[in-house]
Motif scaffolding. Structure first.
Motif, PDB file in Angstrom:
ATOM      1  N   MET A  56       6.600  -4.261  -5.821  1.00  0.00           N
ATOM      2  CA  MET A  56       7.067  -3.394  -6.897  1.00  0.00           C
ATOM      3  C   MET A  56       7.750  -4.205  -7.990  1.00  0.00           C
ATOM      4  SD  MET A  56       8.437  -0.243  -4.506  1.00  0.00           S
ATOM      5  CE  MET A  56       9.201   0.706  -5.816  1.00  0.00           C
ATOM      6  N   VAL A 270      11.170   5.850  -4.149  1.00  0.00           N
ATOM      7  CA  VAL A 270       9.884   6.537  -3.998  1.00  0.00           C
ATOM      8  C   VAL A 270       9.946   7.860  -4.769  1.00  0.00           C
ATOM      9  CG1 VAL A 270       9.481   5.521  -1.725  1.00  0.00           C
ATOM     10  CG2 VAL A 270      10.629   7.749  -1.896  1.00  0.00           C
ATOM     11  N   TRP A 306      12.020   8.650  -9.403  1.00  0.00           N
ATOM     12  CA  TRP A 306      12.063   7.945  -8.134  1.00  0.00           C
ATOM     13  C   TRP A 306      13.471   8.060  -7.539  1.00  0.00           C
ATOM     14  CZ3 TRP A 306       7.904   4.143  -7.048  1.00  0.00           C
ATOM     15  CH2 TRP A 306       6.912   4.123  -8.034  1.00  0.00           C
ATOM     16  N   TYR A 339       4.682   7.093   1.356  1.00  0.00           N
ATOM     17  CA  TYR A 339       4.767   7.186  -0.101  1.00  0.00           C
ATOM     18  C   TYR A 339       3.941   6.094  -0.788  1.00  0.00           C
ATOM     19  CZ  TYR A 339       9.069   9.854   0.880  1.00  0.00           C
ATOM     20  OH  TYR A 339       9.988  10.768   1.330  1.00  0.00           O
ATOM     21  N   ILE A 340       3.959   4.909  -0.198  1.00  0.00           N
ATOM     22  CA  ILE A 340       3.382   3.733  -0.821  1.00  0.00           C
ATOM     23  C   ILE A 340       2.650   2.926   0.240  1.00  0.00           C
ATOM     24  CG2 ILE A 340       3.970   1.489  -1.904  1.00  0.00           C
ATOM     25  CD1 ILE A 340       6.297   2.905  -3.299  1.00  0.00           C
ATOM     26  N   GLU A 342       0.206  -0.978   0.583  1.00  0.00           N
ATOM     27  CA  GLU A 342      -0.447  -2.143   0.005  1.00  0.00           C
ATOM     28  C   GLU A 342      -1.660  -2.475   0.864  1.00  0.00           C
ATOM     29  OE1 GLU A 342       2.709  -4.824   0.567  1.00  0.00           O
ATOM     30  OE2 GLU A 342       4.074  -3.729  -0.756  1.00  0.00           O
ATOM     31  N   TRP A 353      -2.840  -1.210  -4.543  1.00  0.00           N
ATOM     32  CA  TRP A 353      -1.536  -0.581  -4.369  1.00  0.00           C
ATOM     33  C   TRP A 353      -1.742   0.914  -4.419  1.00  0.00           C
ATOM     34  CZ3 TRP A 353       2.312   1.797  -7.839  1.00  0.00           C
ATOM     35  CH2 TRP A 353       3.610   1.829  -7.301  1.00  0.00           C
ATOM     36  N   TYR A 355       0.137   4.709  -4.331  1.00  0.00           N
ATOM     37  CA  TYR A 355       1.413   5.390  -4.586  1.00  0.00           C
ATOM     38  C   TYR A 355       1.148   6.888  -4.618  1.00  0.00           C
ATOM     39  CZ  TYR A 355       4.568   7.724  -7.923  1.00  0.00           C
ATOM     40  OH  TYR A 355       5.386   8.629  -8.568  1.00  0.00           O
TER      41      TYR A 355
END
Length: 416
Positions: A56, A270, A306, A339-340, A342, A353, A355
């Motif tokens: 990030m 997030v 966020w 939430y995220i 990689e 990525w 999200y």
């Protein structure tokens, strides 16, 4: 002496930095121009550098990502979801030999996972597979796929219909299981716009076992449905940057992945309570999708708020035939949603990525459930992105929808 002097200088610099640290407020932003200055600033008691992953930080510094802070809110989970989790606590057991869960009924199978449990990562993945807080029916009359290029911005958009019916683990229903218990869920999705793909669709039947799911696609060119191979879960969705496996970040039976490893627990910024207007159907051009920074290169950065949430960090290693070598998931510690993520290629290099901006809504039966208001899959090697935008007509537990409304015949009917 020279080394001692250097250490003293560094200590003094650190003390000065800490003394100058500011407590940030909701509405403050973190962006390339202030990232270095705000590393030691705090938000809700957490230092900014502790709330951002290395990836990030890189996206903020080099890719134009701007993070707008929001005050954290308690997450509202459905009463049925919470009650089922409590009622069935301790019934589910993880079998490390088969890598399967035995005895799960409904709700979160493993409520009190600890970092020192050697099977912690696998249990957390199973939590997400069985018990995302979304009720029994996901009913999305309209969602958009946006295809975005770094060079040209928004290339094209598609609008789809999505309907998923859960056959097991049903919440607040007369029957926790419908059918013979072999099927976990049935999913129907088909395109409604533009006309050249209108009617293109997919029906998927997922089993509550390692058995590969059954999938059928409707092809407009021959006006027929065709059965897909069992490996379709690893294939791209159309010409998008998203694999079937990337839907909601992780969309696979847990045993299809080779292994899992718990990398730790941390706090992270997030989007847990999306506040952005995602899709303004009365607007045109870039203004139609205000949740994306379409006006500025690379044209795919999210524009939302966020907040700090505590997350598990899980490494999921793929099977050899999968396009990725691994995914790293960031899953909330209070409920099993990521939430995220990689994704890394076979060389171990960063590739994509992902999200997702989450949001809690009222369900058709007056309870609460969680939806993904947006989902970004950004391919940093191809310099291209696919963004999922959910329409404001999204529903959960829509009254009147039955299991027989989600089947292959329905796909053929709506696709003609």
């Amino acid at each position: 002496m020279k080394t001692l002097t250097s250490v003293i200088v560094l200590l003094c610099a650190g003390i000065a930095s800490a003394a100058n640290a500011a407590a940030l407020k909701p509405g403050d932003t973190i962006q390339a121009s202030n990232l270095d200055a705000r590393q030691t600033d705090t938000f809700e008691g957490h230092a900014i550098h502790d709330l951002l992953t290395d990836r990030m930080q890189e996206l903020i510094r080099k890719e134009g990502l701007v993070i707008t802070l929001a005050a954290s809110k308690p997450m509202v989970l459905g009463k049925d979801f919470t009650a089922a989790t409590k009622a069935n606590a301790g019934k589910a057991k993880y079998n490390p030999d088969t890598r399967l869960v035995e005895g799960w009924v409904a709700g979160i199978p493993f409520l009190d996972v600890t970092a020192d449990d050697p099977n912690a990562a696998a249990k957390l993945v199973w939590n997400g597979y069985y018990a995302q807080p979304i009720k029994n029916i996901q009913d999305y009359p309209s969602y958009a796929y946006l295809f975005i290029s770094e060079k040209s911005g928004l290339e094209r958009r598609q609008v789809w219909r999505f309907l998923r019916y859960y056959m097991k683990g049903r919440l607040g229903a007369d029957k926790v299981v419908e059918g013979d218990g072999s099927i976990l869920s049935k999913t129907l999705m088909y395109a409604t716009y533009p006309n050249d793909i209108r009617g293109l669709g997919l029906f998927v039947q997922r089993y509550d076992s390692p058995k590969l799911e059954d999938s059928w696609v409707y092809l407009k060119s021959v006006r027929r449905t065709r059965r897909l191979s069992g490996g379709a879960w690893m294939d791209p969705i159309g010409g998008s940057d998203q694999l079937n496996d990337d839907i909601e970040i992780f969309n696979a039976h847990p045993t299809w992945y080779a292994s899992y490893k718990l990398l730790g627990k941390r706090w992270l910024l997030v989007t847990a309570n999306s506040t952005a207007v995602t899709w303004d159907k009365k607007a045109s051009g870039d203004a139609e999708f205000p949740v994306i920074d379409l006006a500025h290169a690379p044209h795919w950065n999210p524009k939302d708020t966020w907040e700090p949430r505590e997350v598990w960090v899980i490494e999921a290693v793929t099977p050899p035939e999968h396009p990725y070598s691994k995914k790293v998931l960031y899953m909330d510690t209070q409920f099993p949603r990521s939430y995220i993520a990689e994704a890394y290629d076979k060389k171990g290099d960063f590739w994509k990525w992902m999200y997702y901006g989450l949001k809690t809504i009222r369900t058709g039966d007056g309870d609460h459930g969680m939806i993904s208001a947006t989902g970004f899959t950004i391919d940093y090697q191809r310099r291209h992105a696919t963004v999922f935008i959910l329409g404001d007509d999204a529903r959960l537990n829509t009254p009147g929808i039955k299991a027989e409304d989600v089947n292959l015949q329905q796909l053929e009917k709506v696709s003609h």
